[in-house]
Design a protein around this motif. Structure first.
Motif, PDB file in Angstrom:
ATOM      1  N   ALA A 283       5.448  57.307 -31.534  1.00  0.00           N
ATOM      2  CA  ALA A 283       6.903  57.029 -32.105  1.00  0.00           C
ATOM      3  C   ALA A 283       6.903  56.698 -33.721  1.00  0.00           C
ATOM      4  CB  ALA A 283       7.462  55.811 -31.329  1.00  0.00           C
TER       5      ALA A 283
ATOM      6  N   SER B 236       3.766  61.452 -26.174  1.00  0.00           N
ATOM      7  CA  SER B 236       3.444  59.844 -25.950  1.00  0.00           C
ATOM      8  C   SER B 236       2.261  59.859 -24.667  1.00  0.00           C
ATOM      9  CB  SER B 236       4.598  59.118 -25.719  1.00  0.00           C
ATOM     10  OG  SER B 236       4.047  57.746 -25.791  1.00  0.00           O
TER      11      SER B 236
ATOM     12  N   ARG C 160      11.352  51.041 -33.049  1.00  0.00           N
ATOM     13  CA  ARG C 160      12.304  49.916 -31.929  1.00  0.00           C
ATOM     14  C   ARG C 160      12.815  48.794 -33.109  1.00  0.00           C
ATOM     15  NH1 ARG C 160      13.388  44.540 -30.854  1.00  0.00           N
ATOM     16  NH2 ARG C 160      14.643  44.506 -29.113  1.00  0.00           N
TER      17      ARG C 160
ATOM     18  N   ASN D 108       3.698  52.201 -28.703  1.00  0.00           N
ATOM     19  CA  ASN D 108       4.628  53.194 -28.560  1.00  0.00           C
ATOM     20  C   ASN D 108       4.006  54.334 -29.374  1.00  0.00           C
ATOM     21  OD1 ASN D 108       7.028  54.747 -28.095  1.00  0.00           O
ATOM     22  ND2 ASN D 108       8.459  53.328 -29.401  1.00  0.00           N
TER      23      ASN D 108
ATOM     24  N   SER E 291       6.841  52.729 -24.539  1.00  0.00           N
ATOM     25  CA  SER E 291       8.105  53.248 -25.275  1.00  0.00           C
ATOM     26  C   SER E 291       9.382  52.619 -24.698  1.00  0.00           C
ATOM     27  CB  SER E 291       8.294  54.808 -25.327  1.00  0.00           C
ATOM     28  OG  SER E 291       7.996  55.310 -24.089  1.00  0.00           O
ATOM     29  N   ASN E 292      10.401  52.615 -25.306  1.00  0.00           N
ATOM     30  CA  ASN E 292      11.609  52.005 -24.790  1.00  0.00           C
ATOM     31  C   ASN E 292      11.673  50.717 -24.722  1.00  0.00           C
ATOM     32  OD1 ASN E 292      12.737  54.779 -25.002  1.00  0.00           O
ATOM     33  ND2 ASN E 292      12.097  55.207 -22.919  1.00  0.00           N
TER      34      ASN E 292
ATOM     35  N   THR F 210      10.665  53.475 -17.286  1.00  0.00           N
ATOM     36  CA  THR F 210       9.521  54.126 -18.439  1.00  0.00           C
ATOM     37  C   THR F 210       8.409  53.315 -17.983  1.00  0.00           C
ATOM     38  OG1 THR F 210      11.397  54.264 -20.285  1.00  0.00           O
ATOM     39  CG2 THR F 210       9.023  54.041 -20.886  1.00  0.00           C
TER      40      THR F 210
ATOM     41  N   ASP G 265       5.846  48.380 -33.567  1.00  0.00           N
ATOM     42  CA  ASP G 265       6.774  49.486 -32.801  1.00  0.00           C
ATOM     43  C   ASP G 265       7.788  49.478 -34.101  1.00  0.00           C
ATOM     44  OD1 ASP G 265       8.391  51.010 -31.610  1.00  0.00           O
ATOM     45  OD2 ASP G 265       8.071  49.841 -29.713  1.00  0.00           O
TER      46      ASP G 265
END
Lengths: 537, 373
Positions: A176, A200, A304, A173, A225-226, A235, A301
């Motif tokens: 992030a 990113s 997250r 990520n 990400s996500n 994504t 991450d």
């Protein structure tokens, strides 16, 4: 010492071999059948399948985050934590029992690489390697903000790989974790790190370019990400597009295979991702299959994991705002009765079965995030036998099965495909020319499985495993306890990068950048020197 | 173990191999041995586990109480923590809590650059020292010396009665959460100011030493950090206990699954902070042999070890039966040690290499000399 394995079905897709015959080993290497020579040792493996030793490219088995998970969950030790965060001795034994002879710990921040290597040095029986995590580190972000250029980034990446004794670069990520320290609570592909215009996407492209400039055998290994969010297939698709034509490995793709269809606003988007992977030859992916039961999620991450704290079972978690990525440890229980978990399970299997090329899809549960690696034999059974899948689907919420296509898929993996996905392709992806196959000159890491109707039983306890030509497992039980090697890359770089790094570290952190370097094998307690994989020229 | 290693048997100098054989016989004959102290490096911790497994002993660390003041909170409720580098580079607010910070980390103020601005994020840095000179319990004697000097640091004493840390922290957490406290107006006002500073922080860090805070205080701080993270970013920086405790705890955890206070008499290791407390095992007579390992400090324990691995100059009231002189990790020999400035385990090259034996070397020699079982 000349060893002969006789009577087995030799499945060696790298060399186009799938027949019943003999395999000859001498002094730790596979050799051609010697003229007239007598074997010193013969193993009758009639009725068995013979493959190269398995290689796991993505399994969280070492480092401060894994060890924190061990400390966090003493109450689960006797039951499930023994499998979800096993100790070093158990990791080696359980992997070797399944016929694996090498694993890659994919998420080591360079500053904590020394501990990771100490842990890996204590894992018996198998070879090990790490990926070094970049993409949230202050120095890379500074190089990018100052437009220092691709050569400087490549030199920095090479310095990090060398100092942390890693085999490749991972980004988790990217941006992030840095953004989270500035209190951003979500971060997508085109979000920028606060007080900069670095996205990113830009970090991914920068690290891809560094990987190619250095000629690293392993492509950039990316945790997008996500992760885990409904609709995040968009994504993953955008990230594949962002990669351009350059190689990119996407980790645990299952955790990005989610749409927003259905009554619950959560569905499998695996067919769309599989289609995209099939169309893009530069993309490889491991799956990160979910299997049901108690586990613990261990991820760098940090954003997250912070957002996932509410789902912790038991209800406790650790969040680390570390140097670079840091991480989060959130215990979790995947339940068969849970709609979302059932969709995740199905989406992972869809990806395995709908991605056509076994050379570009990799067999993982993102141990222990989707499931402990001890679930591998059961997962192989699901892939190789559609009746096993059908039985499982019967026990899952119907509503969940309705938002996937799994029931309509008839494909069953063949043994050569399994050999590609778990041996040949991982060796190729990591640049290990002498592993993953059984051709002359290959390292004599060999797994022998007794053919039987119960596929899971076949792969859980290998009939025989040899490491460097030495029998280490018989019928799933260790018969010797040698220690494997650490495997690294050693890309060339301009040592002028050390000046800038040294200035930055002294000024910003008050310590030497070299203080984090991983010492030699002997200091780590390794009996063998590190093995360096050559870079691509 | 090198030939130059020094060892004593019943007070007489002997060849190290003979001392190792004697130690092995004593341990082999014991029914319940304990490896205590464990002031050593990663290699020494590994060797301790190997010896403990071989003889079914238990393992404890001399600073285990400080380890557990943090660990009992972490493994019961979880926590949010950060590193010294991130604190130095990003923290715009640093809250130092309680005493013992400089004892735990003498270079702390300089390494965290408390009097400088954070370099990565820029802007200013506010440092507050809460509850210096405070007491953990009513019965504790005179207040401790305030540990952190420097004009840049705003000192905020305990506000609750009896100079107690916990009620002050509890009141602070209540005020941050917008709840009432039983404090008088003057006391509440100073904490309200602090609460405002904390909630306005962008990346705040709370620093404590578990050697001087108990589990309840650590739990209160971790709860406060959790609360602050609802709206801003905050993390803890627990300073590591002394005598190599952090690296030893990490090593025991990856090799056995557990921190110190673990026993190896059963097929699988058992962890119990009460049952395997070395002091308790020895005082109660449950342990019939005790190995004292202390490579960083010549201070003997307040009980009589059977076997000791100690630096030169260690004075025992009653000499143990077998004594080995060991070197200091990172000074006499290369070592992997926890470095508080780096926030992790790192390589420490020998600063003045000597031939003095290492803990790992002595323990390996003892293990090697054990009779086959």
């Amino acid at each position: 010492m000349l060893t002969r394995l006789t009577g087995g079905r030799i499945v060696d897709p790298s060399n186009g071999r799938d027949d019943i015959g003999d395999l000859w080993l001498r002094d730790g290497r596979i050799v051609a059948r010697p003229d007239g020579a007598q074997a010193d040792e013969t193993h009758d493996v009639t009725g068995c399948v013979v493959m190269a030793g398995g290689i796991d490219i993505h399994t969280h088995v070492a480092g401060t985050n894994v060890n924190t998970a061990r400390l966090l969950l003493p109450e689960l030790r006797a039951a499930t934590a023994a499998e979800s965060v096993p100790i070093t001795e158990t990791i080696g034994r359980l992997y070797a029992a399944m016929g694996y002879t090498m694993v890659v710990e994919p998420a080591i921040s360079p500053h904590v690489a020394p501990q990771a290597h100490l842990e890996l040095a204590d894992i018996p029986l198998i070879d090990t390697a790490i990926l070094a995590v970049l993409g949230n580190d202050d120095y890379l972000l500074r190089l990018m903000a100052a437009n220092e250029g691709g050569a400087a980034v490549a030199d920095y990446a090479a310095r990090v790989l060398s100092g942390s004794r890693a085999i490749g670069i991972k980004a988790i990520n990217p941006g992030a974790a840095a953004a989270f320290k500035s209190n951003m609570r979500s971060f997508g592909l085109d979000d920028a790190v606060p007080n900069s215009d670095i996205t990113s996407r830009a970090i991914i492209n920068t690290l891809q370019a560094a990987t190619e400039t250095l000629g690293l055998p392993h492509p950039l290994h990316l945790h997008c990400s996500n992760l885990g969010m409904p609709g995040n297939a968009e994504t993953a698709l955008a990230t594949m597009d962002a990669a351009g034509d350059t190689r990119l490995h996407i980790a645990h793709l299952q955790f990005y295979a989610y749409g927003k269809e259905g009554k619950r606003g959560f569905s499998s988007a695996a067919p769309r991702l599989a289609e995209a992977v099939n169309a893009k030859r530069n993309i490889t992916a491991d799956i990160g299959q979910v299997m049901f039961g108690q586990t613990v999620t261990i991820s760098s991450d940090v954003l997250r994991q912070f957002n996932a704290r509410g789902s912790a079972r038991p209800r406790k978690s650790v969040i680390i705002d570390g140097d670079g990525n840091g991480g989060g440890i959130v215990p979790y229980r995947y339940r068969k009765t849970d709609f979302f978990n059932a969709v995740q399970w199905a989406a992972g299997l869809e990806l395995f079965l709908l991605i056509n090329d076994p050379w570009r899809v990799f067999f993982t549960t993102d141990h222990p995030n989707g499931a402990p690696f001890t679930a591998y034999p059961d997962l192989l059974a699901l892939l190789m036998d559609r009746s096993v899948r059908a039985q499982h689907m019967e026990t899952l919420p119907r509503e969940a099965m309705e938002v996937t296509t799994l029931a309509s898929i008839t494909r069953e993996y063949t043994l050569p495909e399994i050999a590609i996905m778990t041996r040949a392709a991982p060796a190729r992806l990591l640049g290990l020319a002498d592993r993953g196959h059984l051709g002359t000159g290959a390292r004599a890491d060999v797994a022998v499985y007794r053919t039987q109707p119960d596929i899971a039983a076949m792969f859980r306890d290998a009939a025989l495993v040899l490491k460097d030509g030495v029998p280490i497992i018989r019928d799933g039980v260790p018969v010797a306890r040698p220690f494997g090697r650490g495997v690294t890359v050693r890309p060339e770089f301009d040592t002028a990068i050390n000046r800038g790094l040294s200035d930055f570290y002294e000024r910003v952190y008050g310590v030497s950048h070299a203080a984090f370097d991983v010492p030699g094998a002997e200091v780590l307690g390794r009996s063998q020197a590190f093995e360096a994989v050559p870079c691509r020229t | 173990m090198t030939e130059l290693a020094k060892a004593w048997l019943n007070g007489q100098p002997v060849a190290p191999a003979r001392a190792a054989a004697a130690a092995a016989s004593l341990l082999a004959a014991s029914r319940s041995a304990v490896l205590a102290g464990l002031g050593t490096d990663v290699a020494g911790a590994r060797a301790s586990v190997a010896l403990a497994r071989a003889i079914g002993a238990s393992i404890d660390h001399m600073d285990a109480e400080a380890v557990f003041a943090n660990l009992e909170v972490m493994r019961r409720a979880g926590w949010i923590v950060t590193t010294p580098l991130q604190t130095r580079a990003r923290a715009d607010v640093v809250l130092l809590v309680g005493d013992g910070l400089l004892e735990a980390w003498p270079d702390m103020a300089a390494r965290l650059a408390l009097s400088e601005a954070p370099r990565v994020t820029g802007g200013g840095r506010q440092v507050v020292h809460l509850c210096p000179g405070a007491e953990l319990a009513e019965s504790t004697a005179t207040p401790r010396v305030m540990a952190t000097p420097g004009p840049a640091i705003h000192v905020l004493p305990t506000v609750a009665a009896g100079k107690l840390v916990l009620p002050t922290l509890a009141a602070l957490r209540a005020i941050v959460a917008g709840r009432n406290t039983s404090l008088d107006e003057a006391a509440a006002a100073s904490l309200r100011n602090l609460a405002a500073t904390l909630t306005a922080a962008r990346f705040g860090v709370i620093v404590w030493s578990s050697a001087t805070l108990d589990t309840l205080a650590v739990e209160m701080l971790c709860g406060l950090i959790d609360d602050l993270n609802r709206t801003t970013r905050f993390a803890g920086l627990p300073l590591a206990p002394a005598n190599g405790a952090e690296a030893v705890t990490q090593t025991l955890t990856w090799t056995t699954g557990f921190p110190p206070r673990t026993g190896f008499a059963a097929p699988a290791p058992q962890h119990d902070p009460w049952r395997f407390d070395a002091g308790r095992l020895i005082a109660s007579g449950e342990a019939d042999a005790a190995v004292w390992i202390s490579a960083f400090s010549p201070k003997p324990p307040d009980w009589e070890p059977t076997i000791a691995l100690v630096p030169a100059g260690t004075a025992f009231p009653t000499p143990p039966q077998v004594v080995f002189e060991v070197g200091c990790p990172g000074r006499d020999h290369d070592a992997m040690l926890f470095d508080p400035a780096l926030g992790g385990i790192a390589f420490a090259a020998a600063s003045t290499p000597s031939a003095t034996a290492s803990v790992a070397g002595v323990l390996a020699a003892i293990t090697e000399a054990l009779p086959p079982c």
